[in-house]
Write an enzyme that holds these catalytic residues in place. Structure first.
Site, PDB file in Angstrom:
ATOM      1  N   GLY A 222      38.593  52.625  32.983  1.00 51.84           N
ATOM      2  CA  GLY A 222      38.199  51.357  33.590  1.00 51.84           C
ATOM      3  C   GLY A 222      37.039  50.722  32.841  1.00 51.84           C
ATOM      4  CG  ASP A 247      46.358  43.310  34.972  1.00 44.78           C
ATOM      5  OD1 ASP A 247      46.441  43.820  33.832  1.00 44.78           O
ATOM      6  OD2 ASP A 247      46.359  42.084  35.156  1.00 44.78           O
TER       7      ASP A 247
END
Length: 316
Positions: A222, A247
């Site tokens: 992330g 995403d």
């Protein structure tokens, strides 16, 4: 050529709605229909980068036909394995502030004959591939050894393999020695059975998977960047990206970038970061072209900050 295998693809429908309220009729301002699935996203990103790619997909019913047509329109060759079940359709409600509510349906079960045909199709198609990427969860009918069989068939065809699949299927495939495992912090934590609060903990988890048979582990962390652990050591990379965004399209673009750059070493890690962060900046799941990349913003080091506290330590 990059060959992708998505055992449980989907047709993704996104409806733009005002803030939803239970028990009311909602009128959508627009609809987007797109092909979905982890491997599908890798093929879409490769095609956008100008790299030849083929997606092997079990497809059934009208949603399967439409999914193949949408991929073809975006430059992805499709090798379809016809199944009796109907390809699943997922639904997402997108609100003006960026909030998304997703409804993911279960995929159709594959019969033993369909499962075997899917493997045979991969074996035939892999003869022209440099990489075979099997991505996403397995639908009913595919046992935990199925991915190991896929790796073995890809190797027999002379292709290298990358797996991006969670749970028992990952462990079942390690003995077949896939060249790369692509995972996130939660999947890695589940694989080793413990939280991974620091970057050093992720390095240790990756080394454990390598001892079980993985050639290398590419970990998506992330906002904390990406980590590559291989025979060349541990490399960590980061690049600025819009806060709070990320995403499936970005993950697919990142893995495609890694494979496009050879799938090994710090240069491939830098390419993964460049493609992934470029995808984050684009709207609506669009995939980056070479003109969208900003490689000058990527930083890769062979001296990872092992004490870095991760924003997402994962849950076993």
């Amino acid at each position: 050529m990059i060959l992708t295998v998505t055992p449980d693809p989907s047709l993704d429908r996104t409806y733009e709605v005002p803030s939803p309220a239970r028990g009311r009729v909602l009128r959508a301002d627009g609809e987007r229909v797109a092909p979905g699935g982890k491997g599908v996203n890798v093929s879409l990103a490769a095609a956008a980068a100008g790299v030849r790619t083929t997606a092997v997909l079990p497809l059934g019913g009208a949603p399967g036909v439409l999914l193949a047509e949408l991929l073809g329109a975006r430059g992805v060759d499709v090798t379809a394995v016809s199944i009796a079940g109907r390809t699943r359709s997922n639904i997402a409600l997108a609100e003006p502030d960026g909030t998304r509510t997703e409804i993911d349906l279960p995929g159709p079960a594959l019969s033993p004959e369909e499962s075997a045909l899917l493997l045979d199709t991969v074996r035939s198609a892999a003869a022209e591939a440099s990489w075979v990427a099997c991505c996403g969860g397995l639908p009913p009918g595919l046992g935990p050894r199925w991915c190991a069989d896929l790796v073995a068939r890809a190797h027999a065809a002379g292709a290298r393999t990358v797996l991006d699949t969670p749970g028992p299927a990952l462990h079942g495939a390690l003995a077949a020695r896939p060249e790369v495992i692509h995972s996130d912090a939660s999947e890695l934590a589940a694989a080793v059975g413990r939280p991974l609060p620091t970057l050093g903990d992720v390095v240790k988890a990756a080394e454990e998977l390598r001892e079980l048979g993985a050639g290398a582990v590419l970990a998506s962390l992330g906002g904390d960047g990406r980590l590559l652990v291989s025979a060349e050591g541990a490399h960590h990379g980061a690049a600025p990206a819009p806060a709070g965004r990320g995403d499936a399209a970005a993950d697919g673009a990142s893995l495609a970038g890694f494979l496009i750059a050879g799938g090994t070493g710090p240069g491939a890690l830098a390419s993964a970061l460049a493609h992934g962060t470029a995808a984050v900046r684009l709207p609506g799941g669009a995939m980056p072209s070479p003109a969208d990349l900003r490689p000058d913003r990527v930083r890769v080091t062979d001296d990872p900050p092992l004490d870095l506290q991760l924003a997402d330590p994962g849950t076993p």
